[in-house]
Design a protein around this motif. Structure first.
Motif, PDB file in Angstrom:
ATOM      1  N   LYS A  48      10.929 -89.989  41.402  1.00 45.51           N
ATOM      2  CA  LYS A  48       9.933 -89.499  42.167  1.00 45.51           C
ATOM      3  C   LYS A  48       9.215 -90.884  42.759  1.00 45.51           C
ATOM      4  CE  LYS A  48       8.118 -85.455  41.690  1.00 45.51           C
ATOM      5  NZ  LYS A  48       7.231 -84.270  41.391  1.00 45.51           N
ATOM      6  N   PHE A  49       8.749 -90.721  44.010  1.00 48.48           N
ATOM      7  CA  PHE A  49       7.902 -91.889  44.631  1.00 48.48           C
ATOM      8  C   PHE A  49       6.354 -91.781  44.096  1.00 48.48           C
ATOM      9  CE2 PHE A  49       5.620 -94.199  48.049  1.00 48.48           C
ATOM     10  CZ  PHE A  49       6.059 -95.278  47.703  1.00 48.48           C
ATOM     11  N   GLU A  50       6.021 -92.217  43.156  1.00 52.07           N
ATOM     12  CA  GLU A  50       4.423 -91.877  42.701  1.00 52.07           C
ATOM     13  C   GLU A  50       4.362 -92.941  41.464  1.00 52.07           C
ATOM     14  OE1 GLU A  50       3.885 -88.087  40.727  1.00 52.07           O
ATOM     15  OE2 GLU A  50       5.717 -88.548  39.204  1.00 52.07           O
ATOM     16  N   LYS A  51       2.867 -93.276  41.272  1.00 52.14           N
ATOM     17  CA  LYS A  51       2.505 -94.251  40.198  1.00 52.14           C
ATOM     18  C   LYS A  51       3.118 -94.018  38.876  1.00 52.14           C
ATOM     19  CE  LYS A  51      -1.693 -95.434  42.598  1.00 52.14           C
ATOM     20  NZ  LYS A  51      -3.176 -95.889  42.619  1.00 52.14           N
ATOM     21  N   GLU A  96      17.776 -95.593  49.122  1.00 53.85           N
ATOM     22  CA  GLU A  96      17.715 -94.267  49.925  1.00 53.85           C
ATOM     23  C   GLU A  96      16.726 -93.355  49.674  1.00 53.85           C
ATOM     24  OE1 GLU A  96      21.081 -90.491  50.034  1.00 53.85           O
ATOM     25  OE2 GLU A  96      21.372 -92.179  48.845  1.00 53.85           O
ATOM     26  N   ILE A  97      15.981 -92.616  50.384  1.00 60.60           N
ATOM     27  CA  ILE A  97      14.859 -91.983  50.590  1.00 60.60           C
ATOM     28  C   ILE A  97      15.335 -90.568  50.650  1.00 60.60           C
ATOM     29  CG2 ILE A  97      12.457 -91.724  51.447  1.00 60.60           C
ATOM     30  CD1 ILE A  97      12.271 -94.340  52.219  1.00 60.60           C
ATOM     31  N   ALA A  98      14.681 -89.775  49.673  1.00 63.63           N
ATOM     32  CA  ALA A  98      15.112 -88.308  49.986  1.00 63.63           C
ATOM     33  C   ALA A  98      13.884 -87.392  49.868  1.00 63.63           C
ATOM     34  CB  ALA A  98      16.232 -87.729  48.743  1.00 63.63           C
ATOM     35  N   VAL A  99      13.594 -86.391  50.713  1.00 63.97           N
ATOM     36  CA  VAL A  99      12.547 -85.596  51.021  1.00 63.97           C
ATOM     37  C   VAL A  99      12.762 -84.052  50.427  1.00 63.97           C
ATOM     38  CG1 VAL A  99      10.737 -84.716  52.551  1.00 63.97           C
ATOM     39  CG2 VAL A  99      11.474 -86.869  52.506  1.00 63.97           C
ATOM     40  N   ASN A 107       6.810 -84.801  47.397  1.00 66.38           N
ATOM     41  CA  ASN A 107       8.136 -84.496  47.580  1.00 66.38           C
ATOM     42  C   ASN A 107       9.135 -85.460  48.020  1.00 66.38           C
ATOM     43  OD1 ASN A 107       7.281 -81.765  47.403  1.00 66.38           O
ATOM     44  ND2 ASN A 107       6.874 -81.390  49.538  1.00 66.38           N
ATOM     45  N   THR A 108       8.718 -86.913  47.810  1.00 62.29           N
ATOM     46  CA  THR A 108       9.487 -87.812  48.124  1.00 62.29           C
ATOM     47  C   THR A 108      10.270 -88.573  46.911  1.00 62.29           C
ATOM     48  OG1 THR A 108       8.376 -88.201  50.455  1.00 62.29           O
ATOM     49  CG2 THR A 108       9.672 -90.263  49.400  1.00 62.29           C
ATOM     50  N   TYR A 109      11.537 -88.854  47.122  1.00 61.31           N
ATOM     51  CA  TYR A 109      12.355 -89.794  45.821  1.00 61.31           C
ATOM     52  C   TYR A 109      13.054 -90.777  46.531  1.00 61.31           C
ATOM     53  CZ  TYR A 109      11.188 -85.105  43.459  1.00 61.31           C
ATOM     54  OH  TYR A 109      10.651 -84.075  42.798  1.00 61.31           O
ATOM     55  N   VAL A 110      13.171 -91.760  45.472  1.00 55.63           N
ATOM     56  CA  VAL A 110      13.909 -92.939  45.930  1.00 55.63           C
ATOM     57  C   VAL A 110      14.956 -93.426  44.868  1.00 55.63           C
ATOM     58  CG1 VAL A 110      13.682 -95.447  46.460  1.00 55.63           C
ATOM     59  CG2 VAL A 110      11.910 -93.722  47.173  1.00 55.63           C
ATOM     60  N   ASN A 165      19.204 -78.883  45.082  1.00 63.52           N
ATOM     61  CA  ASN A 165      18.109 -79.165  44.098  1.00 63.52           C
ATOM     62  C   ASN A 165      18.684 -79.022  42.615  1.00 63.52           C
ATOM     63  OD1 ASN A 165      15.687 -79.193  42.496  1.00 63.52           O
ATOM     64  ND2 ASN A 165      14.670 -77.430  43.096  1.00 63.52           N
ATOM     65  N   ASN A 166      18.677 -80.070  42.263  1.00 65.74           N
ATOM     66  CA  ASN A 166      18.966 -80.192  40.593  1.00 65.74           C
ATOM     67  C   ASN A 166      17.784 -80.311  39.791  1.00 65.74           C
ATOM     68  OD1 ASN A 166      20.445 -79.947  38.150  1.00 65.74           O
ATOM     69  ND2 ASN A 166      21.414 -82.189  38.718  1.00 65.74           N
ATOM     70  N   ASN A 167      17.154 -79.353  39.212  1.00 67.20           N
ATOM     71  CA  ASN A 167      16.037 -79.330  38.351  1.00 67.20           C
ATOM     72  C   ASN A 167      15.212 -80.181  38.911  1.00 67.20           C
ATOM     73  OD1 ASN A 167      17.163 -77.630  36.398  1.00 67.20           O
ATOM     74  ND2 ASN A 167      18.528 -79.628  35.644  1.00 67.20           N
ATOM     75  N   GLY A 168      14.692 -80.190  40.278  1.00 73.61           N
ATOM     76  CA  GLY A 168      13.873 -81.100  40.694  1.00 73.61           C
ATOM     77  C   GLY A 168      14.081 -82.361  41.246  1.00 73.61           C
ATOM     78  N   TYR A 169      15.455 -82.650  41.320  1.00 81.58           N
ATOM     79  CA  TYR A 169      15.916 -83.945  41.771  1.00 81.58           C
ATOM     80  C   TYR A 169      17.130 -83.766  42.880  1.00 81.58           C
ATOM     81  CZ  TYR A 169      12.991 -86.287  38.488  1.00 81.58           C
ATOM     82  OH  TYR A 169      11.858 -86.874  37.680  1.00 81.58           O
ATOM     83  N   PRO A 170      17.602 -84.552  43.701  1.00 80.38           N
ATOM     84  CA  PRO A 170      18.634 -84.431  44.305  1.00 80.38           C
ATOM     85  C   PRO A 170      19.843 -84.232  43.414  1.00 80.38           C
ATOM     86  CG  PRO A 170      17.083 -86.030  45.389  1.00 80.38           C
ATOM     87  CD  PRO A 170      16.708 -85.913  44.120  1.00 80.38           C
TER      88      PRO A 170
END
Length: 324
Positions: free
Chosen positions: A293-296, A131-134, A278-281, A184-189
Protein backbone atom coordinates in the motif's frame (compact mmCIF):
# COMPACT_ATOMS: atom_id res chain seq x y z
CA UNK A 1 18.71 14.59 -32.67
CA UNK A 2 20.38 13.15 -29.55
CA UNK A 3 17.41 10.84 -28.98
CA UNK A 4 17.56 9.71 -32.63
CA UNK A 5 21.28 8.95 -32.38
CA UNK A 6 20.77 6.95 -29.17
CA UNK A 7 17.99 4.90 -30.74
CA UNK A 8 20.08 4.31 -33.87
CA UNK A 9 23.08 3.27 -31.76
CA UNK A 10 21.05 0.78 -29.76
CA UNK A 11 19.34 -0.54 -32.87
CA UNK A 12 22.67 -1.14 -34.63
CA UNK A 13 24.03 -2.98 -31.60
CA UNK A 14 20.87 -5.09 -31.50
CA UNK A 15 20.71 -6.21 -35.12
CA UNK A 16 21.80 -9.73 -34.20
CA UNK A 17 20.15 -9.75 -30.81
CA UNK A 18 16.46 -9.68 -31.60
CA UNK A 19 14.62 -12.34 -29.63
CA UNK A 20 10.98 -13.31 -30.18
CA UNK A 21 8.67 -14.93 -27.62
CA UNK A 22 6.03 -17.25 -29.06
CA UNK A 23 3.23 -19.45 -27.75
CA UNK A 24 4.41 -23.08 -27.77
CA UNK A 25 1.02 -24.30 -29.07
CA UNK A 26 -0.16 -21.65 -31.50
CA UNK A 27 3.23 -20.09 -32.32
CA UNK A 28 1.60 -16.67 -32.05
CA UNK A 29 3.76 -13.95 -30.47
CA UNK A 30 3.48 -13.39 -26.72
CA UNK A 31 2.92 -9.64 -26.52
CA UNK A 32 4.32 -7.34 -23.83
CA UNK A 33 5.96 -10.01 -21.69
CA UNK A 34 8.10 -8.71 -18.83
CA UNK A 35 11.81 -9.56 -19.14
CA UNK A 36 13.42 -9.13 -15.73
CA UNK A 37 17.18 -8.90 -15.24
CA UNK A 38 16.92 -10.07 -11.62
CA UNK A 39 18.45 -6.87 -10.26
CA UNK A 40 15.36 -4.65 -10.11
CA UNK A 41 15.59 -3.67 -13.77
CA UNK A 42 14.23 -5.08 -16.99
CA UNK A 43 12.48 -4.47 -20.30
CA UNK A 44 9.29 -5.48 -22.13
CA UNK A 45 8.70 -7.38 -25.33
CA UNK A 46 6.68 -5.43 -27.90
CA UNK A 47 3.34 -6.37 -29.47
CA UNK A 48 5.13 -8.82 -31.79
CA UNK A 49 6.75 -10.56 -28.81
CA UNK A 50 10.17 -9.12 -29.70
CA UNK A 51 12.83 -7.70 -27.42
CA UNK A 52 16.53 -6.91 -27.80
CA UNK A 53 19.35 -8.20 -25.65
CA UNK A 54 23.13 -8.10 -26.09
CA UNK A 55 26.07 -8.31 -23.71
CA UNK A 56 27.21 -4.94 -25.04
CA UNK A 57 24.00 -3.34 -23.85
CA UNK A 58 23.72 -5.32 -20.61
CA UNK A 59 27.21 -6.65 -19.78
CA UNK A 60 26.45 -7.55 -16.15
CA UNK A 61 23.28 -9.57 -16.77
CA UNK A 62 23.70 -13.37 -16.55
CA UNK A 63 20.06 -14.52 -16.45
CA UNK A 64 16.60 -13.44 -17.55
CA UNK A 65 13.27 -14.05 -15.83
CA UNK A 66 10.45 -13.89 -18.39
CA UNK A 67 6.79 -13.69 -17.38
CA UNK A 68 3.46 -13.03 -19.08
CA UNK A 69 -0.17 -13.44 -18.09
CA UNK A 70 -1.43 -16.91 -18.96
CA UNK A 71 2.03 -18.46 -19.38
CA UNK A 72 4.51 -20.36 -17.25
CA UNK A 73 7.42 -18.13 -16.25
CA UNK A 74 10.91 -18.84 -17.55
CA UNK A 75 14.29 -18.44 -15.88
CA UNK A 76 17.05 -18.57 -18.50
CA UNK A 77 20.79 -18.10 -18.52
CA UNK A 78 21.86 -15.48 -21.05
CA UNK A 79 24.25 -18.11 -22.43
CA UNK A 80 21.20 -20.20 -23.40
CA UNK A 81 19.44 -17.48 -25.35
CA UNK A 82 18.36 -18.17 -28.91
CA UNK A 83 16.54 -15.98 -31.39
CA UNK A 84 13.23 -17.70 -30.54
CA UNK A 85 11.88 -18.68 -27.12
CA UNK A 86 8.74 -20.77 -26.60
CA UNK A 87 6.39 -19.98 -23.73
CA UNK A 88 4.01 -22.65 -22.42
CA UNK A 89 0.38 -21.62 -21.74
CA UNK A 90 -0.82 -21.98 -18.17
CA UNK A 91 -4.58 -22.12 -17.58
CA UNK A 92 -4.98 -20.44 -14.21
CA UNK A 93 -8.58 -20.14 -13.01
CA UNK A 94 -9.98 -16.64 -13.25
CA UNK A 95 -11.80 -15.34 -10.18
CA UNK A 96 -15.58 -14.92 -10.26
CA UNK A 97 -16.04 -14.76 -14.01
CA UNK A 98 -19.63 -13.99 -15.01
CA UNK A 99 -20.73 -15.58 -18.29
CA UNK A 100 -23.93 -15.77 -20.28
CA UNK A 101 -24.99 -12.19 -19.55
CA UNK A 102 -27.72 -10.80 -21.78
CA UNK A 103 -26.87 -7.56 -23.54
CA UNK A 104 -30.41 -6.15 -23.42
CA UNK A 105 -30.63 -5.78 -19.65
CA UNK A 106 -31.67 -2.44 -18.23
CA UNK A 107 -29.06 -0.63 -16.19
CA UNK A 108 -28.19 2.59 -14.43
CA UNK A 109 -24.86 4.15 -15.35
CA UNK A 110 -22.69 5.50 -12.54
CA UNK A 111 -19.49 7.47 -12.95
CA UNK A 112 -16.60 8.16 -10.62
CA UNK A 113 -14.75 11.12 -12.07
CA UNK A 114 -10.95 11.11 -12.28
CA UNK A 115 -8.98 13.56 -10.14
CA UNK A 116 -7.05 15.86 -12.46
CA UNK A 117 -4.05 18.04 -11.73
CA UNK A 118 -1.23 19.44 -13.87
CA UNK A 119 0.96 20.42 -10.92
CA UNK A 120 4.36 18.83 -11.52
CA UNK A 121 5.03 18.60 -7.79
CA UNK A 122 1.89 16.52 -7.17
CA UNK A 123 2.71 13.82 -9.70
CA UNK A 124 4.11 10.33 -9.77
CA UNK A 125 6.98 9.91 -12.24
CA UNK A 126 6.30 6.61 -14.06
CA UNK A 127 9.06 4.02 -14.46
CA UNK A 128 8.65 0.61 -16.06
CA UNK A 129 9.83 -1.06 -12.85
CA UNK A 130 6.62 -0.09 -11.04
CA UNK A 131 2.96 -1.03 -11.44
CA UNK A 132 0.30 1.10 -9.73
CA UNK A 133 -3.09 -0.37 -8.74
CA UNK A 134 -6.18 1.41 -7.40
CA UNK A 135 -8.96 -0.34 -5.47
CA UNK A 136 -12.67 0.14 -6.19
CA UNK A 137 -15.33 -1.44 -3.94
CA UNK A 138 -18.56 -2.99 -5.18
CA UNK A 139 -21.32 -0.63 -4.04
CA UNK A 140 -24.36 -2.72 -4.99
CA UNK A 141 -25.63 -6.27 -4.56
CA UNK A 142 -26.68 -6.22 -8.21
CA UNK A 143 -24.49 -7.11 -11.19
CA UNK A 144 -22.09 -4.32 -12.10
CA UNK A 145 -19.93 -4.09 -15.22
CA UNK A 146 -17.01 -1.73 -15.79
CA UNK A 147 -17.36 0.05 -19.13
CA UNK A 148 -14.74 2.82 -19.03
CA UNK A 149 -11.62 3.67 -17.07
CA UNK A 150 -10.29 7.25 -16.91
CA UNK A 151 -6.56 7.58 -16.30
CA UNK A 152 -5.49 11.10 -15.21
CA UNK A 153 -2.54 12.55 -17.08
CA UNK A 154 -0.53 15.66 -16.20
CA UNK A 155 0.43 17.80 -19.17
CA UNK A 156 3.62 19.84 -18.92
CA UNK A 157 4.08 23.22 -20.56
CA UNK A 158 7.00 23.74 -22.90
CA UNK A 159 7.62 27.07 -21.22
CA UNK A 160 7.92 26.61 -17.44
CA UNK A 161 6.89 30.22 -16.80
CA UNK A 162 3.59 29.56 -18.59
CA UNK A 163 2.83 26.26 -16.85
CA UNK A 164 -0.26 27.63 -15.08
CA UNK A 165 -1.87 28.79 -18.31
CA UNK A 166 -4.33 26.32 -19.84
CA UNK A 167 -3.58 27.49 -23.39
CA UNK A 168 0.20 27.06 -23.15
CA UNK A 169 1.95 24.72 -25.60
CA UNK A 170 2.45 21.29 -24.07
CA UNK A 171 5.49 19.01 -24.24
CA UNK A 172 4.97 16.19 -26.70
CA UNK A 173 5.11 12.50 -25.77
CA UNK A 174 3.94 9.16 -27.15
CA UNK A 175 3.88 6.51 -24.44
CA UNK A 176 2.51 2.99 -24.26
CA UNK A 177 0.74 1.80 -21.10
CA UNK A 178 -0.51 -1.61 -20.02
CA UNK A 179 -3.66 -2.12 -17.93
CA UNK A 180 -4.63 -5.05 -15.69
CA UNK A 181 -7.75 -5.84 -13.67
CA UNK A 182 -7.37 -7.81 -10.43
CA UNK A 183 -9.69 -9.38 -7.89
CA UNK A 184 -9.46 -8.37 -4.21
CA UNK A 185 -7.35 -10.85 -2.24
CA UNK A 186 -7.62 -9.84 1.43
CA UNK A 187 -7.19 -6.15 0.60
CA UNK A 188 -4.49 -6.58 -2.05
CA UNK A 189 -4.56 -7.20 -5.82
CA UNK A 190 -5.12 -10.91 -6.44
CA UNK A 191 -5.83 -12.94 -9.58
CA UNK A 192 -6.41 -11.26 -12.90
CA UNK A 193 -10.02 -10.84 -14.03
CA UNK A 194 -9.20 -11.11 -17.73
CA UNK A 195 -6.31 -12.47 -19.76
CA UNK A 196 -6.96 -9.97 -22.53
CA UNK A 197 -3.89 -7.88 -23.33
CA UNK A 198 -4.98 -4.30 -22.65
CA UNK A 199 -2.69 -1.51 -23.80
CA UNK A 200 -3.16 2.08 -24.89
CA UNK A 201 -0.97 4.83 -26.28
CA UNK A 202 -1.22 8.23 -24.63
CA UNK A 203 -0.09 11.50 -26.19
CA UNK A 204 -0.42 15.14 -25.21
CA UNK A 205 -3.42 15.30 -27.54
CA UNK A 206 -5.48 13.17 -25.15
CA UNK A 207 -5.75 16.07 -22.73
CA UNK A 208 -5.92 15.68 -18.94
CA UNK A 209 -7.03 12.05 -18.96
CA UNK A 210 -7.20 9.00 -21.18
CA UNK A 211 -10.63 7.39 -21.61
CA UNK A 212 -10.17 3.62 -21.98
CA UNK A 213 -13.26 1.80 -23.28
CA UNK A 214 -13.42 -1.72 -21.77
CA UNK A 215 -17.12 -2.39 -22.38
CA UNK A 216 -16.45 -5.32 -24.74
CA UNK A 217 -14.25 -7.09 -22.15
CA UNK A 218 -17.27 -7.86 -19.94
CA UNK A 219 -15.49 -7.17 -16.65
CA UNK A 220 -18.04 -7.69 -13.87
CA UNK A 221 -17.13 -6.45 -10.41
CA UNK A 222 -16.59 -9.24 -7.84
CA UNK A 223 -18.41 -8.94 -4.51
CA UNK A 224 -15.21 -7.85 -2.75
CA UNK A 225 -14.41 -5.17 -5.30
CA UNK A 226 -11.56 -5.04 -7.77
CA UNK A 227 -8.30 -3.29 -8.65
CA UNK A 228 -7.33 -1.62 -11.89
CA UNK A 229 -3.62 -1.15 -12.51
CA UNK A 230 -1.37 0.85 -14.81
CA UNK A 231 2.23 0.38 -15.83
CA UNK A 232 4.29 2.19 -18.42
CA UNK A 233 5.90 0.07 -21.15
CA UNK A 234 7.97 2.82 -22.77
CA UNK A 235 7.98 5.43 -25.50
CA UNK A 236 6.69 4.60 -28.97
CA UNK A 237 7.16 5.75 -32.52
CA UNK A 238 4.37 7.55 -34.39
CA UNK A 239 2.77 4.19 -35.23
CA UNK A 240 2.58 3.09 -31.60
CA UNK A 241 5.47 0.59 -31.75
CA UNK A 242 7.68 0.38 -28.68
CA UNK A 243 11.10 1.94 -29.17
CA UNK A 244 14.08 -0.28 -28.21
CA UNK A 245 15.61 2.25 -25.84
CA UNK A 246 17.24 1.45 -22.51
CA UNK A 247 14.86 1.69 -19.59
CA UNK A 248 17.37 2.87 -16.99
CA UNK A 249 20.33 5.21 -16.66
CA UNK A 250 23.79 4.17 -15.50
CA UNK A 251 25.60 6.68 -13.29
CA UNK A 252 29.18 5.99 -12.25
CA UNK A 253 30.10 6.73 -8.65
CA UNK A 254 33.06 6.06 -6.36
CA UNK A 255 31.46 2.81 -5.20
CA UNK A 256 30.52 1.59 -8.67
CA UNK A 257 27.82 2.01 -11.28
CA UNK A 258 24.37 2.95 -9.99
CA UNK A 259 21.35 2.10 -12.14
CA UNK A 260 18.44 4.53 -11.95
CA UNK A 261 15.13 3.73 -13.68
CA UNK A 262 14.21 6.12 -16.49
CA UNK A 263 11.22 8.38 -15.83
CA UNK A 264 8.66 8.47 -18.62
CA UNK A 265 6.12 11.09 -19.57
CA UNK A 266 3.27 11.71 -18.99
CA UNK A 267 3.34 12.23 -15.24
CA UNK A 268 0.50 10.77 -13.17
CA UNK A 269 -1.23 13.20 -10.78
CA UNK A 270 -1.89 12.03 -7.21
CA UNK A 271 -4.62 13.46 -5.00
CA UNK A 272 -5.62 14.04 -1.38
CA UNK A 273 -9.34 14.16 -2.25
CA UNK A 274 -9.91 10.41 -1.72
CA UNK A 275 -10.67 9.57 1.92
CA UNK A 276 -9.30 6.02 1.93
CA UNK A 277 -5.82 4.97 0.91
CA UNK A 278 -6.68 2.91 -2.16
CA UNK A 279 -3.40 2.94 -4.11
CA UNK A 280 -0.91 0.06 -4.16
CA UNK A 281 2.48 -0.32 -5.83
CA UNK A 282 4.76 -3.20 -6.72
CA UNK A 283 8.14 -3.39 -8.40
CA UNK A 284 7.53 -5.86 -11.19
CA UNK A 285 11.16 -6.70 -11.97
CA UNK A 286 11.97 -8.00 -8.51
CA UNK A 287 11.08 -11.68 -8.49
CA UNK A 288 8.39 -12.61 -6.00
CA UNK A 289 7.82 -9.04 -4.86
CA UNK A 290 4.36 -8.34 -3.50
CA UNK A 291 1.97 -5.41 -3.59
CA UNK A 292 2.47 -2.68 -0.99
CA UNK A 293 0.00 0.00 0.00
CA UNK A 294 1.25 3.47 -0.91
CA UNK A 295 1.58 5.04 2.52
CA UNK A 296 4.21 6.06 5.03
CA UNK A 297 6.04 3.27 6.82
CA UNK A 298 5.97 0.89 3.86
CA UNK A 299 9.45 1.68 2.58
CA UNK A 300 8.50 4.53 0.28
CA UNK A 301 10.53 7.72 0.12
CA UNK A 302 8.23 10.09 -1.70
CA UNK A 303 7.43 13.78 -1.48
CA UNK A 304 3.87 12.81 -2.42
CA UNK A 305 3.39 11.10 0.93
CA UNK A 306 4.84 14.11 2.75
CA UNK A 307 2.12 16.23 1.11
CA UNK A 308 -0.67 13.80 1.99
CA UNK A 309 -1.10 12.66 -1.63
CA UNK A 310 -1.81 8.97 -1.14
CA UNK A 311 -3.91 8.10 -4.21
CA UNK A 312 -3.73 8.03 -7.97
CA UNK A 313 -7.17 9.37 -8.88
CA UNK A 314 -8.42 6.92 -11.51
CA UNK A 315 -12.07 7.28 -12.52
CA UNK A 316 -14.48 4.63 -13.82
CA UNK A 317 -17.90 4.25 -15.39
CA UNK A 318 -20.04 1.32 -14.20
CA UNK A 319 -23.30 -0.15 -15.43
CA UNK A 320 -25.44 -1.33 -12.49
CA UNK A 321 -28.10 -3.73 -13.79
CA UNK A 322 -31.62 -3.51 -12.43
CA UNK A 323 -32.26 -7.26 -12.50
CA UNK A 324 -30.06 -10.06 -11.18
Amino acid sequence: MIRFICILFISLQSLNAQIILTDSLTHYPVSYAAVSFGNGNGIFADDDGKFFFTKKLYPDIDSLFISALGYKSLNLSTKQLTDSILMVPQADELDEVVIGIKNNRKYKQEKIKPYLDDDYYKCWLPTIESEIAVYFPKNSNKDQKVTNVFFPIALESKDWNKRKKSNSDKKKFSTLFKVNFYSNNNGYPGKVLTYETIVFRATERNGDFFDLDVDDLNIYIPKNGFFVSLQVLGYTDKNGKLLPNKKYKEIKSKTGTVKIPTNFRPLLPFTDKVINKNTYVKRIFINGNSWVKFEKGNGFKSSLLDKGLFNYGIGITVNTYKDN
